[in-house]
Design an enzyme around this catalytic site. Structure first.
Site: not given
Lengths: 701, 701
Positions: B305, B378, B406
């Site tokens: 990332e 993820d 998340e």
């Protein structure tokens, strides 16, 4: 008296123990603010209890009257500490619902503005809390508890009070994301993400705190506004807050981004004279009022620091403000900020607001109020009052003060700001009267956040308190405010108050002295505004640089704002300008604000300017040392946690006062090449060392 | 018995009343977590008090032993609720300091790892808490209080326990500014700005909480790291934390930005084979160890990332990790994240980590540990276990789980995650043993923040608790963990536990069902990861788009990861791959993770895929409704504030579960053009309506 009584006592003991133990584990964390209602000492509690009885209301219950009763009951239970009230009752009543002696007392309120209250002891021993409106009863209830909480005996409490200003507002600079611009006490107190579904219980304690000091309006979002807070999703959130706060007399306000109709895709322009734009704002206002009938209005930052505004379309501030005012009609007000900071006038930033606004005097609609910062630059430790005050007789003005200490050491440094605001509101404008007489309201930029103690430090609660008290009654002295606050918040012990009140009163001058003495300003690091950076001189816009404000060179220091310089002095009334024109005769607190003077200029102390400057830095450092010593001596009066919290912050302030003094002196020496005055300690480090310090993580930048 | 006794009792009553009143004003706010030590019911407290006595230590006091004693005394005082312990004492002792029966009990710990403890009742009635090291005594003390707090009588407590993993770590994703990436509980708990001068008292309560569940390492800063946290200014801050936490057995770790030596101006490159770079890291490690002798080591996110890493210099992950490992030497470890997410392999993001790391097996230094997310993508509501587990026999691996939710509705939705982690750690890798057997540790991404209840919601505290308990003992059942937590946190009432534990256990499957049933993944709005957005398909990188993960079209839905597709299945051991190869016979929880199937594919229920999908969404919605009804029935067992907080969040979850279901179904219908299955409710709004929703203010994006 036998086993039966003992058993009952033992059972009671066990019950109390069960309650007490969880409480014991909790340190005093500051959450209760000045509404702590700490138990009175035993004798006082017994006396008060004998003089007090149950709380009743002579008027039909409304949410506000219920809140007033509930606060009285809660406060008395804690203050009286187990002593059962055994006297005559406390009567809450609207004037129209009272008769006899009570009505005669209430009649003293006739002609007083909304929120006024009367507290009196009637001949039959009852305590009367009277008002002409519900909110006056709530303010009266808080006032009564404040008197008791400050240690006044019931028998001497006699009070009549009315607010000086109709607008007593707190501005929050928090974003929907939770970041608070210039906030040093954690995240925003508003849980926008979960509103309207969840109302954080803190929102009620927040409203209690604001109502207790007379605040009647809250701007909930940042002046650097997002357009989307005007969307239906946010109006629903705001409605939930408004409903929760209404009993506490708090109206909600929104900041409005001038370009909102464009950004939200409704119009192709934000020109305030465009019919579609005008209709959009009218419709938006109608939509808000349908949800929130007592919506306060819009606060607008326009054409300042990159924000959009009417000048983008060749229109004036008046055009922009009046357009929004028309949309609100008689339902609300436009609070239009006079803080304009654009690249237009590079000669003297201090002159800009006056130059833009004073020519528009008389051009603003009746429901537009210009919100003017206390001084002409930006919330410095000391500035002269803003020259707009008194200069716009046909325009309504509010004072904007900053409770959060952007330029005074964030939440860490102890600086009690009542003296700062008092200096401004008691200043004679030269146009007839003092500043306070030229205002319809006061707005304070909040220092509240998600920190458990609300304000980041315990002593910063005092600034919140002081702002509200001054917005209610600008004639209050800083000392009385400090005394009231400290007695309620920490201890009523007279010995404690005799030490802590003077410490608070001197604290802001200490900051002035170690940061920017003798009228210097804006010597803070650019961007974060933390720590000294007088050397910064290479940023694109001149007024971003501390050197722009000091104008220090080998020949001297200070900003010439007389006729030989920017002549900002001419923006003041002649009598006012006159008092600052002669550097040899004037109040030296503003010396270098108005004058560029040689380093050997003879000051009133007899010292030359350079040693006087060093003397003032040293005085500031010494004052902080004295504050720390005073606080250390107060350990017996303060609970351990809050004592320790404050001690730690004072230790930081001691070190950082030295940092300010040393870094500043090192820099001035690099400019004036003068030796240190005799006896002055050399800076602990070289100038390079100070210049190399970097704070990429400074909060709320 | 006469007036004297009564007077003494009255005085005591007054003293208790003084303590109790402030406590009474406080609602239960969740701050105490599972360390609430709520009073036992009267009979149990009396029995326990009769069996317990004063706490003594057979070993010389150390900070850790003092913390253990102090916790026991605090916990017992609150649990026993005024009942004076009148039995034999509680003895804390290191094995080497014990003799007789106590020594024989302690001997059962021989060969156990650090932190192991033994709790036994000796024949003479004393309670022994024994260990081989100080921290074992603290863990034993917390365990003893946990047993009592869960309502076990003293007489039945007999425990011997040792941690399964040596590394039990919490990762904080907070920045120095206070923003927590993917944090939904306010600001960071770390007051970096005031460290090292001020240590927030929360830091001690935090350490108590972590130690109580066996956590022994804390990574204090974000994996997306700032280089400047390696500067001396930050090392001083870290040292203050390390000193405060050391008594609680917590070692501090830092994330290290791979390019730090370059960014801090020390080197011209960050090439891990460059001698200057290697020396810089060695010197940096020495500098840190001089301040913090037990510094844990570095956590590194590299070449993922956009973060810098060794591949920027043509080096491998092993080159980078081993360079840092050499700098630390035998003093600490490098935790190297296997979460790599770069543009290299666009065929299947799920394959990337395995492809990059497995070929490096055996190439990592002994003090390098690869930190591998539980699944290959993820932190989705459900993923199969990561194929790296078991596939790198010559490399140390840790599991990284995400405690902060998340992708599971942030802090608002109730989802108990123990079942998620249990699915992974109990999964047979096919390489010999289950996942847990292939680990040296577990790391959980924290859900803590500045919110008063630490975790944003009361039930999210259970996920923090569960992660620690599983890192200590991965064999614990989710039900036991839920029961322990709920009894300590809310109520020991068996009726309450019989309702709340099943509610917790079913809650994560509910989220799977209403968000991403049948093995779907990553259908959340890109960026903020909140709410459904299966329609997003136009972002630059394919794997940023939900459509990339669903591969939904008129012909079918699901990601073909078999040999006809990306063949990610081949990354698993043959026995494991075999169980997922046949869509007709496999566990349908992973169906669309591995297979692209036609909408009329016949599922095991007998329903076609499309009605089965709708059925699962409906099942999820119904489950949340059932959770809300269960909770509503538990009002008598829960204090008002926490009951209300949870009720409000469940109401949001009910509405948002419907949003997920309706928006997803509306989108699938736009793709498959199929009618709704019979009896299924149509979406409340059109697909356009759902697509138009926008959340620019979603937290922690």
């Amino acid at each position: 008296m036998g086993r039966g009584l003992v058993n009952r006592l033992l059972a009671l003991l066990a019950a109390f123990a069960a309650l007490a133990l969880p409480g014991m584990a909790r340190a005093e964390d500051g959450y209760d603010l000045w509404l702590r209602y700490a138990p009175l000492d035993d004798g006082m509690a017994a006396d008060d209890a004998a003089a007090l009885g149950p709380v009743t209301s002579a008027s039909a219950p409304t949410p506000t009257i219920i809140a007033a009763r509930s606060e009285l009951e809660r406060g008395l239970a804690e203050l009286l500490d187990g002593h059962e009230p055994a006297g005559r009752g406390i009567v809450l009543g609207l004037a129209r619902d009272l008769d006899g002696a009570a009505a005669r007392e209430a009649a003293t309120l006739e002609g007083q503005p909304a929120g006024a209250y009367r507290i009196a002891r009637l001949a039959d021993g009852r305590i009367l809390i009277a008002a002409q409106d519900d909110i006056g009863l709530l303010y009266g209830a808080f006032a009564f508890l404040r008197h008791l909480g400050a240690g006044e005996p019931v028998s001497t409490i006699d009070d009549i009070s009315a607010p000086a200003f109709s607008l007593r507002i707190i501005d929050h600079w928090g974003n929907p994301s939770g970041l608070v611009e210039r906030g040093y006490s954690g995240r925003s107190i508003f849980d926008w993400w979960h509103l309207p579904d969840r109302l954080d219980p803190r929102m009620i304690d927040y409203a209690r705190a604001e109502a207790s000091i007379g605040i009647n309006g809250v701007v909930v979002n940042n002046v650097n506004a997002k357009a989307y807070v005007l969307e239906p999703r946010y109006i629903a959130k705001l409605r939930r807050l408004a409903d929760a706060w209404r009993p506490y007399g708090i109206r909600v306000y929104l900041t409005a981004r001038f370009s909102a109709p464009m950004e939200l895709g409704a119009t192709g322009t934000a020109d305030p004279l465009d019919p579609a734009v005008r209709q959009w704002w009218k419709d938006k206002a109608d939509e808000i009022y349908a949800a929130i009938p007592d919506f306060g209005g819009f606060l607008v930052k326009a054409n300042s620091e990159g924000q959009p505004g009417p000048q983008d379309y060749g229109r004036t501030h008046a055009d922009g403000a009046n357009m929004m005012a028309a949309a609100l009609g008689d339902r609300g007000v436009v609070l239009w900020r006079a803080f304009v900071y654009s690249a237009e006038d590079s000669t003297d930033r201090a002159k800009q607001a006056y130059n833009e606004f004073v020519p528009l005097d008389g051009k603003f609609a009746d429901n537009v109020i210009l919100q003017v910062k206390n001084g002409p630059v930006d919330f410095q430790p000391r500035e002269p009052f803003h020259p707009m005050f008194g200069a716009m007789p046909h325009t309504k003005l509010m004072l904007e003060g900053q409770i959060t200490k952007e330029y005074l050491g964030f939440a860490t440094h102890l600086a009690f700001l009542a003296p700062l605001w008092k200096e401004v509101i008691t200043a004679d404008t030269g146009h007839g009267g003092v500043v306070a007489q030229n205002l319809v309201g006061m707005a304070g930029v909040a220092n509240t956040g998600s920190d458990r103690n609300w304000s980041g430090s315990h002593f910063d609660q005092a600034n919140w308190y002081a702002f509200g008290r001054l917005a209610w009654d600008p004639r209050m002295s800083s000392g009385n405010i400090a005394q009231e606050w400290a007695a309620q918040t920490f201890s009523r012990d007279p010995g404690f108050l005799a030490e802590v009140v003077p410490m608070m009163l001197g604290s802001r001058q200490a900051v002035v002295d170690y940061m920017t003495p003798l009228g210097l300003a804006h010597q803070m690091g650019t961007g974060h505004h933390y720590g000294p950076a007088p050397w910064i001189c290479d940023l694109a816009r001149p007024e971003w640089n501390p050197c722009y404000y000091s104008k220090a060179d080998a020949g001297g220091i200070g900003f010439d704002r007389t006729a030989t310089g920017s002549d900002a002095l001419a923006q003041y009334a002649p009598t006012v300008a006159a008092q600052w024109r002669d550097p040899k005769a004037m109040d030296e607190d503003y010396l270098l604000w108005f004058h560029h003077l040689p380093w050997d200029f003879k000051t009133q102390s007899g010292r030359a300017l350079w040693p006087e400057l060093v003397h003032r830095y040293d005085r500031g450092v010494a004052e902080v040392d004295a504050m720390a010593a005073t606080w250390a001596s107060l350990a017996p009066n303060v609970d351990e946690q809050r004592f320790e919290d404050t001690s730690e912050f004072l230790a930081i302030q001691q070190r950082e006062a030295r940092w300010w003094r040393d870094a500043s002196i090192a820099y001035w020496q690099s400019v004036n090449h003068l030796p240190l005055p005799e006896g002055a300690a050399p800076p602990a480090h070289s100038l390079d060392w100070y210049e190399a310090l970097s704070f990429p993580d400074a909060p709320a930048d």
